[in-house]
Design a protein around this motif. Structure first.
Motif, PDB file in Angstrom:
ATOM      1  N   GLU A 212     -53.523 -20.691  45.646  1.00 37.37           N
ATOM      2  CA  GLU A 212     -52.827 -19.732  46.693  1.00 37.37           C
ATOM      3  C   GLU A 212     -51.605 -19.689  47.172  1.00 37.37           C
ATOM      4  N   GLY A 213     -51.030 -20.823  46.854  1.00 38.20           N
ATOM      5  CA  GLY A 213     -49.710 -20.662  47.314  1.00 38.20           C
ATOM      6  C   GLY A 213     -48.534 -21.397  46.212  1.00 38.20           C
ATOM      7  N   GLU A 214     -47.447 -21.571  46.702  1.00 33.52           N
ATOM      8  CA  GLU A 214     -46.283 -22.480  45.992  1.00 33.52           C
ATOM      9  C   GLU A 214     -46.230 -23.715  46.475  1.00 33.52           C
ATOM     10  N   ILE A 215     -45.786 -24.540  45.788  1.00 31.72           N
ATOM     11  CA  ILE A 215     -45.820 -25.755  45.925  1.00 31.72           C
ATOM     12  C   ILE A 215     -44.468 -26.487  45.383  1.00 31.72           C
ATOM     13  N   HIS A 216     -43.678 -27.240  46.297  1.00 29.06           N
ATOM     14  CA  HIS A 216     -42.488 -27.911  46.074  1.00 29.06           C
ATOM     15  C   HIS A 216     -42.783 -29.384  46.277  1.00 29.06           C
ATOM     16  N   VAL A 217     -42.112 -30.392  45.580  1.00 29.42           N
ATOM     17  CA  VAL A 217     -42.201 -31.799  45.751  1.00 29.42           C
ATOM     18  C   VAL A 217     -40.953 -32.244  46.260  1.00 29.42           C
ATOM     19  N   ALA A 218     -41.086 -33.124  47.272  1.00 30.02           N
ATOM     20  CA  ALA A 218     -39.748 -33.818  47.939  1.00 30.02           C
ATOM     21  C   ALA A 218     -39.850 -35.199  47.780  1.00 30.02           C
ATOM     22  N   LEU A 219     -38.889 -35.728  47.272  1.00 31.51           N
ATOM     23  CA  LEU A 219     -38.872 -37.162  47.055  1.00 31.51           C
ATOM     24  C   LEU A 219     -38.669 -38.063  48.335  1.00 31.51           C
ATOM     25  N   VAL A 220     -39.501 -38.769  48.587  1.00 29.87           N
ATOM     26  CA  VAL A 220     -39.544 -39.762  50.055  1.00 29.87           C
ATOM     27  C   VAL A 220     -39.003 -41.188  49.649  1.00 29.87           C
ATOM     28  N   TYR A 221     -39.611 -41.830  48.533  1.00 32.21           N
ATOM     29  CA  TYR A 221     -39.118 -43.057  48.685  1.00 32.21           C
ATOM     30  C   TYR A 221     -39.124 -43.602  47.059  1.00 32.21           C
ATOM     31  N   ARG A 222     -38.227 -44.412  46.622  1.00 34.32           N
ATOM     32  CA  ARG A 222     -38.600 -44.837  45.182  1.00 34.32           C
ATOM     33  C   ARG A 222     -37.840 -46.275  45.395  1.00 34.32           C
ATOM     34  N   GLY A 223     -38.707 -47.188  44.848  1.00 34.01           N
ATOM     35  CA  GLY A 223     -38.464 -48.690  45.064  1.00 34.01           C
ATOM     36  C   GLY A 223     -39.434 -49.528  44.508  1.00 34.01           C
ATOM     37  N   THR A 224     -39.557 -50.605  45.310  1.00 34.77           N
ATOM     38  CA  THR A 224     -40.658 -51.532  45.135  1.00 34.77           C
ATOM     39  C   THR A 224     -41.858 -51.072  45.323  1.00 34.77           C
ATOM     40  N   PRO A 225     -42.978 -51.399  44.708  1.00 30.18           N
ATOM     41  CA  PRO A 225     -44.432 -51.315  44.980  1.00 30.18           C
ATOM     42  C   PRO A 225     -44.798 -51.568  46.326  1.00 30.18           C
ATOM     43  N   GLU A 226     -44.328 -52.846  46.815  1.00 34.14           N
ATOM     44  CA  GLU A 226     -44.613 -53.248  48.404  1.00 34.14           C
ATOM     45  C   GLU A 226     -44.078 -52.466  49.174  1.00 34.14           C
ATOM     46  N   ASN A 227     -42.864 -51.884  48.999  1.00 36.42           N
ATOM     47  CA  ASN A 227     -42.476 -50.596  49.937  1.00 36.42           C
ATOM     48  C   ASN A 227     -43.186 -49.503  49.858  1.00 36.42           C
ATOM     49  N   ALA A 228     -43.395 -49.158  48.804  1.00 33.68           N
ATOM     50  CA  ALA A 228     -44.164 -47.855  48.495  1.00 33.68           C
ATOM     51  C   ALA A 228     -45.569 -48.070  49.182  1.00 33.68           C
ATOM     52  N   GLN A 229     -46.280 -49.166  49.200  1.00 37.99           N
ATOM     53  CA  GLN A 229     -47.438 -49.380  49.649  1.00 37.99           C
ATOM     54  C   GLN A 229     -47.499 -49.101  51.251  1.00 37.99           C
ATOM     55  N   LYS A 230     -46.377 -49.262  52.142  1.00 40.63           N
ATOM     56  CA  LYS A 230     -46.403 -49.061  53.434  1.00 40.63           C
ATOM     57  C   LYS A 230     -46.443 -47.494  53.670  1.00 40.63           C
TER      58      LYS A 230
END
Length: 321
Positions: A212-230
């Motif tokens: 139904e809508g238009e989607i955009h993707v914004a990057l929040v974090y790229r780094g270690t898996p430990e920080n991504a898990q937070k």
């Protein structure tokens, strides 16, 4: 050194060298070229991730001269394994071309346990997918344009922090796949879809946005898996709180069968109403704020830029401060 000037001596030396070459070195060289070995060859085309059966291969005898050491020689070393790359008829089977696990190019799909889902969303434009810069392991926020046809562009609370597990082009190749043209040049394809690892509730919302809508993707974090898990943990905590709130609202909205109360219950309810107010379930306060210290990117960034970054602050809207 005078004997070297003697033509007779030189002739004898030349004849001796010729004999050594003819009767010693040459036979050894010819023997090495004429020696044979058995190898495994592909009998019919095999696709990536396909399990190799006995009907797909054949064992043949070829010359052993200049044959790579990685060529497999026994059928039992190949049958039951999976093709790590696409192989065509007549191709020799090398150890690097097979794998013990199936579909190594999309192994992330084999790690699903039933708790989460993998769902792909279409990138509507080049900018909508971060200009093709997204990679597996990124944490992104999904931005919905005209969310629920209310004329608002926002990030749904359920999609603040979502993990990217694959970026795929129009031919179904992931971003790690390199396609080579017949002329030897690498072919570059722009990404068409992004595959996200989500809960069933998040998958339903993404399906609605896709339709139904238009989607955009914004990057929040790229780094270690430990920080991504937070980030993932913060999103899961919010989803749990939201589920509890919805459950309370559903239970409170269910009609109750009226029953004639006893005299003691009437007196107890009267005292309770006089001494206490009606309780209201507390709303969610949103996703917790997460602050991640920047990682050491000295290998890819200059020292001047790295000195200017002291930290990255992520708000509940998925924006950096």
């Amino acid at each position: 050194m005078k004997f070297l000037k003697n033509r007779t001596v030189l002739g004898v030396v030349c004849i001796a060298l010729a004999l050594i070459i003819c009767f010693a070195i040459t036979p050894l060289f010819n023997a090495s070229k004429s020696s044979t070995m058995k190898i495994v060859r592909i009998k019919s085309d095999v696709k990536i991730g396909q399990e190799i059966a006995s009907k797909d291969i054949e064992v043949i005898e070829v010359g052993a001269y200049n044959m790579p050491s990685e060529v497999l020689q026994k059928s039992e070393d190949v049958v039951g394994k999976y093709a790590a790359v696409e192989m065509i008829k007549g191709e020799y089977v090398l150890s690097a071309k097979i794998s013990d696990t199936s579909a190594s190019e999309n192994a992330y799909l084999y790690n699903l346990t039933g708790e989460k889902r993998a769902i792909s969303i279409t990138i509507p434009s080049f900018a909508g997918g971060l200009s093709g810069k997204l990679i597996s392991g990124d944490i992104v926020s999904v931005i919905a344009v005209d969310y629920k046809e209310k004329g608002e562009t926002l990030v749904p609370e359920e999609l603040q922090y979502v993990e990217v597990i694959a970026v795929t082009d129009s031919k179904g190749n992931d971003d790690e796949t390199i396609t080579v043209k017949p002329d030897g040049e690498e072919e570059t394809e722009l990404p068409e879809t992004v595959t996200l690892l989500v809960t069933p509730e998040q998958a339903n919302i993404l399906a609605e946005l896709e339709a139904e809508g238009e989607i955009h993707v914004a990057l929040v974090y790229r780094g270690t898996p430990e920080n991504a898990q937070k980030f993932i943990s913060a999103q899961e905590k919010y989803l749990e709180e939201l589920a509890l709130t919805n459950e309370k609202e559903e239970n409170s909205s269910k009609p109750e069968v009226p029953q004639k109360p006893s005299q003691s219950e009437i007196a107890e309810n009267t005292n309770t109403e006089e001494n206490s107010d009606e309780s209201v379930p507390e709303g969610n306060s949103g996703i917790d704020k997460i602050i991640i210290d920047p990682e050491d990117n000295s290998n890819t960034q200059s020292e001047n830029n790295s000195d200017d970054n002291s930290g990255t602050e992520v708000t509940s809207n998925g924006e950096s401060v």
